[in-house]
Design an enzyme around this catalytic site. Sequence first.
Site, short mmCIF file in Angstrom:
data_model
loop_
_atom_site.label_atom_id
_atom_site.label_comp_id
_atom_site.label_asym_id
_atom_site.label_seq_id
_atom_site.Cartn_x
_atom_site.Cartn_y
_atom_site.Cartn_z
N SER A 136 0.86 -1.24 0.07
CA SER A 136 -0.09 0.12 0.07
C SER A 136 0.98 1.14 -0.04
O SER A 136 2.18 1.33 0.44
CB SER A 136 -0.95 -0.07 1.22
OG SER A 136 -1.50 1.20 1.49
N TYR A 149 -1.52 -0.17 10.67
CA TYR A 149 -1.61 -0.55 9.03
C TYR A 149 -0.54 -0.19 8.32
O TYR A 149 -0.22 -1.04 7.54
CB TYR A 149 -3.01 0.29 8.52
CG TYR A 149 -3.31 -0.21 6.97
CD1 TYR A 149 -3.58 -1.45 6.75
CD2 TYR A 149 -3.27 0.78 6.10
CE1 TYR A 149 -3.66 -1.93 5.52
CE2 TYR A 149 -3.28 0.37 4.79
CZ TYR A 149 -3.72 -0.87 4.50
OH TYR A 149 -3.70 -1.04 3.13
#
Length: 250
Positions: A136, A149
């Site tokens: 990501s 995250y």
Amino acid sequence: MLVVVTGASTGFGYHISKILIEHGHQVIGIARRKEKLDEIQSEFKDQFYPLAIDMTNLDSIEPALKSLPAPFNIEKIDALVNNAGLALGLATADKADLKDWYQMIDTNIKGLVTITHTLLPYFVQNNKGTIINMGSVAGTYPYPGGNVYGGTKAFVEQFSLNLRADLAGHNIRVTNIEPGLVGGTEFSLVRFHGDQNKADNVYKDTKALTPEDIANTVDWILSLPEHVNINRIELMPVMQSFSPFNIVKR
Ligand code: 8X3
């Protein structure tokens, strides 16, 4: 090719499986929800093998893969798409729920390394294989609430590059795909623990990337000649870009 896709029941995983099957590949689709996988299997028929495993149940991963029936046997697997992963919460670190942190670490890191560790000896034995990890932009760029995250995705980025270092001399490719804002999945719904309004708001008035954009990227990477390795690929919608550093003035 025979490709393992984790998180295959929805979102990126479903679309990755779909395009690969349309292009003549076979997919072993891993997800927690058996009913969802069975639905997909009725759509893709013999080209899709549903494997219901919870990626956080680490002990179940290796035995499940080692007992796959023909023609989906573990030694025939050509590629692994480590797509399963999630974001939980967007609270700052001091207010975040520790259970959310542990769940992200279990899925995004422990699940990913466990399945990779299971398949790697077969790739080495065959001197062939492709690993595509779903990273990501959050693994590279910090943002408020990204805390664990982003940390898990930074792990995935560095793990991908370190795999390349370890696998030198073997004909094995490793890519980390690092998407920015992607709509049309349950990503934000999961992040906001089922709050549909909050989730919808993330994509309101945007033209985000789509799961098909990510699936096309996976398909393209797998279609490249065997001597070509894409190390990292970072993609964002045009309407997403960068901000200045946040400086809090006294
Ligand atoms: C998804 C992109 O910006 O929500 O990994 O972290 S972002």
